[in-house]
Design a protein around this motif. Structure first.
Motif, PDB file in Angstrom:
ATOM      1  N   ASP A 111       0.860  -1.189   0.000  1.00 42.13           N
ATOM      2  CA  ASP A 111       0.000   0.000   0.000  1.00 42.13           C
ATOM      3  C   ASP A 111       0.902   1.247   0.000  1.00 42.13           C
ATOM      4  N   PRO A 112       0.658   2.221  -0.880  1.00 33.24           N
ATOM      5  CA  PRO A 112       1.504   3.425  -0.928  1.00 33.24           C
ATOM      6  C   PRO A 112       1.672   4.093   0.435  1.00 33.24           C
TER       7      PRO A 112
ATOM      8  N   VAL B 282       3.283 -13.175   0.420  1.00 31.16           N
ATOM      9  CA  VAL B 282       2.122 -13.444   1.266  1.00 31.16           C
ATOM     10  C   VAL B 282       0.932 -13.872   0.414  1.00 31.16           C
ATOM     11  N   ASN B 283       0.727 -13.194  -0.717  1.00 27.71           N
ATOM     12  CA  ASN B 283      -0.404 -13.556  -1.579  1.00 27.71           C
ATOM     13  C   ASN B 283      -0.230 -14.943  -2.198  1.00 27.71           C
ATOM     14  N   THR B 284       1.007 -15.322  -2.460  1.00 26.17           N
ATOM     15  CA  THR B 284       1.259 -16.672  -2.960  1.00 26.17           C
ATOM     16  C   THR B 284       0.818 -17.707  -1.934  1.00 26.17           C
ATOM     17  N   GLU B 285       1.095 -17.440  -0.668  1.00 24.53           N
ATOM     18  CA  GLU B 285       0.681 -18.358   0.383  1.00 24.53           C
ATOM     19  C   GLU B 285      -0.840 -18.387   0.512  1.00 24.53           C
ATOM     20  N   ILE B 286      -1.484 -17.233   0.368  1.00 19.24           N
ATOM     21  CA  ILE B 286      -2.952 -17.190   0.412  1.00 19.24           C
ATOM     22  C   ILE B 286      -3.542 -18.016  -0.729  1.00 19.24           C
ATOM     23  N   GLU B 287      -2.954 -17.874  -1.920  1.00 20.20           N
ATOM     24  CA  GLU B 287      -3.452 -18.624  -3.074  1.00 20.20           C
ATOM     25  C   GLU B 287      -3.272 -20.125  -2.880  1.00 20.20           C
ATOM     26  N   ARG B 288      -2.174 -20.515  -2.258  1.00 23.19           N
ATOM     27  CA  ARG B 288      -1.970 -21.939  -1.986  1.00 23.19           C
ATOM     28  C   ARG B 288      -3.075 -22.474  -1.077  1.00 23.19           C
ATOM     29  N   MET B 289      -3.481 -21.659  -0.108  1.00 19.00           N
ATOM     30  CA  MET B 289      -4.551 -22.075   0.798  1.00 19.00           C
ATOM     31  C   MET B 289      -5.904 -22.113   0.086  1.00 19.00           C
TER      32      MET B 289
ATOM     33  N   ALA C  84      17.340  -3.003  -1.240  1.00 13.22           N
ATOM     34  CA  ALA C  84      16.427  -2.599  -2.317  1.00 13.22           C
ATOM     35  C   ALA C  84      15.644  -1.408  -1.782  1.00 13.22           C
ATOM     36  N   THR C  85      14.866  -0.777  -2.646  1.00 18.62           N
ATOM     37  CA  THR C  85      14.053   0.337  -2.182  1.00 18.62           C
ATOM     38  C   THR C  85      12.874  -0.197  -1.371  1.00 18.62           C
ATOM     39  N   PRO C  86      12.310   0.616  -0.488  1.00 18.06           N
ATOM     40  CA  PRO C  86      11.132   0.166   0.266  1.00 18.06           C
ATOM     41  C   PRO C  86      10.010  -0.338  -0.639  1.00 18.06           C
ATOM     42  N   LYS C  87       9.793   0.325  -1.752  1.00 15.69           N
ATOM     43  CA  LYS C  87       8.732  -0.098  -2.676  1.00 15.69           C
ATOM     44  C   LYS C  87       9.033  -1.484  -3.242  1.00 15.69           C
ATOM     45  N   GLU C  88      10.266  -1.709  -3.670  1.00 22.14           N
ATOM     46  CA  GLU C  88      10.630  -3.009  -4.250  1.00 22.14           C
ATOM     47  C   GLU C  88      10.499  -4.128  -3.221  1.00 22.14           C
ATOM     48  N   ILE C  89      10.934  -3.859  -2.006  1.00 25.50           N
ATOM     49  CA  ILE C  89      10.879  -4.881  -0.963  1.00 25.50           C
ATOM     50  C   ILE C  89       9.436  -5.211  -0.606  1.00 25.50           C
ATOM     51  N   LEU C  90       8.610  -4.182  -0.434  1.00 29.36           N
ATOM     52  CA  LEU C  90       7.211  -4.424  -0.073  1.00 29.36           C
ATOM     53  C   LEU C  90       6.441  -5.081  -1.211  1.00 29.36           C
ATOM     54  N   ASP C  91       6.792  -4.767  -2.452  1.00 28.81           N
ATOM     55  CA  ASP C  91       6.173  -5.464  -3.588  1.00 28.81           C
ATOM     56  C   ASP C  91       6.495  -6.958  -3.536  1.00 28.81           C
ATOM     57  N   ARG C  92       7.758  -7.276  -3.282  1.00 20.58           N
ATOM     58  CA  ARG C  92       8.170  -8.679  -3.246  1.00 20.58           C
ATOM     59  C   ARG C  92       7.506  -9.424  -2.102  1.00 20.58           C
ATOM     60  N   TYR C  93       7.473  -8.806  -0.927  1.00 17.83           N
ATOM     61  CA  TYR C  93       6.881  -9.473   0.234  1.00 17.83           C
ATOM     62  C   TYR C  93       5.362  -9.586   0.103  1.00 17.83           C
TER      63      TYR C  93
END
Length: 681
Positions: free
Chosen positions: A101-102, A325-332, A312-321
């Motif tokens: 989130d910005p 998290v969403n990958t784990e949600i999709e697995r569930m 990395a920049t805060p934006k890049e790191i938060l995008d990756r993380y």
């Protein structure tokens, strides 16, 4: 769903050191004063960024000895700043993580900006983060807590921190304010706490009894009783009492009016602090309620480390993380149906029966060898039976279960779900973009980057194996001399090897402190240089742990010493007659005859390093910025923090296969360089 009744909560506030505030306000550029002309603490992000530098103090070497505020210290985290800035960590309607989130990106930028004040020039936040990491490595708890010691002017924590102040420094001149927030927003806090639940499946009569207990435990009556008891108990110990906070607002108000504010032992600072914490409860936020809550927590925590160290920049790191998290949600969300749990047990039973049949068959096979051989085989199995039975009962089941679980999605709380090779594909998935002749310029995109990071960290630590072997052999060569008190010397060198890993790790935390640590004090006393960052630096954390491991080289020293004692002195006498020197004897007699010991230490050292865990768990928690997230530590996190038992089991078997391959390579190569005395050519 699980429903729970909260019993306790907390409220995060900022504590400030009034004496340090007075000192900093002596700077002519200080601009924060209240209506009476007295200096006041920063109340907004903008004020904190412009005035934090006035609290910085350095010693004659330029090392930090006092700072204003460290965003990574205390009980605050990115959650606090994201909530303050109006950010949302989860979109609950779509069930998706919004860590990028910005508003949260802005909050992380603010946290990183604070570190710029701690750089030598006051404008480099990465250099400042490294300086702050060196400084915070010396922090302790209890009576030596950094805020109590005056090392920090500001400290964010729950209202419970006043209990620490009341116990160790009841006369501390402190104040409490809401955590500074963006100037265009109102103060907020965030709360955690504990709840009581009634487990599913409890009989109705027990459930009614449990509900009666929960209802009373969360009532004003119970809270008043516990608050009064807590006050009386602390008085009996000669201490002030700062009660814990109930999740029931009516109960809080009753305790506040009847006990806390009327307590003559509590001074104005404590009462004002408690009132500030209580007043923020109506605007308190809480962590998103989601099955991936622990992963989300860890990612927001790691993001501060990664961004502040400049990986990395805060934006890049938060995008990756966010994607993690969403990958784990999709697995569930796309979980296959639960497995019939009777099938794995059936397979296990069949395998146990087959194993027992094999034992009976092997015993019968001995019949062709005669009665004596049969009796020897029978007695062999009798003496082996304690271990064999223990292995079958306590180890075979978990081993086979881990094989099965490695092909499932399993979180301990629910029935396993079959996913086939998905866990292995997730861990080993690697997409390589070849855009250069040089491999280090290729783009490596992994399904699980932290998995490969943990692999690299563990491979790096293999450097410790030859170093420990060389040092152990060098010590053994010294200790094989026949001089007075040699037995004492050998004991002293061996002692570090029997110190428990946890105790050794705690000891070396003090030795490896960048500021005031024993090792850096020696280095800086002997040479005109600044000591390394050791555990506080990404580049030095792994070498620091290797250095610590060399301290325990006495374990290999004993093995080397046994090998040296087994070499006949006649070889050396003949070599001396031929004019051989120390190194000629070492490389032509000692090392060839020690080759079986070299092989043993090489294999055991490699296996030990591949399982390195304790140092990361006790000393660094995998940091800084994942620099010491070793394979076994990452496996542990998957299993016991994130409850991804399927992935953890897959990692365990990948580790086993890698260990087996390395061991076989070492054994295979040994045929060309290992010499066994008495072996036929």
């Amino acid at each position: 769903k699980v429903y729970a009744v909260p019993t306790s909560t907390d409220s995060r506030v900022m504590y400030y050191h009034k004496d340090l505030l007075e000192s900093a306000a002596g700077n002519p550029n200080w601009k924060l004063f209240d209506e009476n002309g007295n200096p006041r603490p920063p109340l907004t992000w903008e004020e904190m960024k412009s005035h934090n530098r006035f609290f910085v103090r350095r010693d004659e070497r330029g090392a930090l000895e006092q700072v204003g505020y460290l965003p990574d210290q205390g009980n605050c985290y990115l959650y606090m700043y994201g909530f303050q800035n109006g950010g949302h960590f989860m979109n609950m309607e779509e069930n998706r993580c919004t860590l990028n989130d910005p508003k949260i990106v802005e909050a992380l930028e603010y946290m990183c900006d604070i570190y710029a004040d701690y750089s030598p020039e006051g404008d480099d936040r990465i250099a400042g983060r490294k300086q702050a990491a060196r400084f915070s490595q010396a922090f302790q708890g209890g009576v030596n807590q950094p805020f109590l010691e005056g090392q920090l002017a500001f400290w964010v924590d729950t209202e419970g921190f006043m209990s620490i102040i009341s116990r160790y420094k009841p006369n501390l001149n402190f104040g409490v304010i809401p955590v500074p927030h963006p100037a265009d927003r109102e103060p907020v806090t965030w709360s955690g706490g504990w709840s009581l639940v009634i487990p599913k499946g409890v009989p109705d009569d027990k459930a009614r009894l449990a509900w009666s207990f929960i209802r009373w435990m969360t009532s004003p009556e119970a809270n008043l009783l516990m608050t009064r008891y807590q006050r009386d108990y602390n008085r009996s110990k000669g201490r002030l009492s700062v009660p814990s906070m109930s999740a029931n607002r009516i109960a809080n108000e009753a305790a506040l009016n009847n006990i806390i504010l009327t307590d003559p032992d509590l001074g104005p600072a404590f009462k004002d602090g408690i009132l500030t914490a209580f007043s923020l409860l109506p605007v308190s936020k809480f962590r998103p309620v989601t099955p991936v809550g622990q992963i989300l927590w860890d990612k927001q925590y790691y993001a501060v480390d990664q961004a502040s160290f400049g990986n990395a920049t805060p934006k890049e790191i938060l995008d990756r993380y966010t994607q993690d998290v969403n990958t784990e949600i999709e697995r569930m969300e796309h979980s296959p149906p639960p497995i019939d749990t009777t099938k794995p047990w059936s397979v296990l039973a069949i395998m146990v029966v087959l194993f027992l049949v094999y034992i009976v068959w092997s015993i019968k096979k001995q019949s062709s060898l005669g009665q004596v051989s049969r009796q020897e085989a029978l007695w062999g199995y009798v003496f082996l039976s304690p271990w064999l039975i223990g292995f079958i009962v306590f180890m075979a089941g978990p081993i086979l279960a881990s094989v099965f679980l490695s092909f499932t999605q399993y979180d301990v709380l629910h029935t396993p779900r079959w996913v086939g090779l998905d866990n292995y594909r997730h861990l080993l998935g690697l997409d390589v973009v070849v855009n250069s002749w040089f491999p280090w310029k290729w783009e490596w995109n992994a399904s699980d980057p932290l998995f490969w990071k943990s692999v690299w960290n563990t491979i790096y630590m293999l450097l410790a194996v030859p170093l420990m072997m060389i040092l152990g052999l060098a010590i053994a060569l010294l200790l094989q001399q026949e001089v007075r008190m040699m037995a004492t010397y050998r004991t002293l060198f061996y002692l570090p090897a029997i110190v428990p890993f946890v105790a050794s790790a705690v000891l070396w935390l003090f030795v490896l402190r960048p500021e005031g640590g024993l090792l850096n004090e020696v280095i800086e006393g002997l040479f005109p240089i600044k000591g390394p960052d050791w555990l506080a630096g990404q580049e030095t954390a792994k070498p620091a742990i290797i250095l610590m491991m060399l301290w325990g080289s006495g374990a290999t020293m004993i093995i080397w010493l046994a090998g040296l004692k087994g070499i006949s002195p006649h070889y050396y006498e003949s070599a001396i007659l031929d004019g051989a020197g120390f190194f000629r004897k070492l490389f032509n007699i000692t090392l060839p005859l020690l080759s079986p010991y070299i092989l043993y230490n090489l294999i055991m050292g490699t296996i030990g390093i591949l399982q390195i865990f304790t140092q990361a768990m006790v000393m660094t928690y995998g940091g800084p910025a994942d620099a010491t997230t070793f394979y076994a530590y990452y496996l542990f996190n998957n299993a016991f923090f994130w409850f991804r038992m399927g992935i953890a089991s897959a990692m365990a078997w990948i580790l086993l296969i890698a260990t087996l391959i390395l061991t076989l390579i070492q054994l295979r190569s040994s045929q060309g360089w290992v010499y066994y005395e008495g072996e036929e050519e």
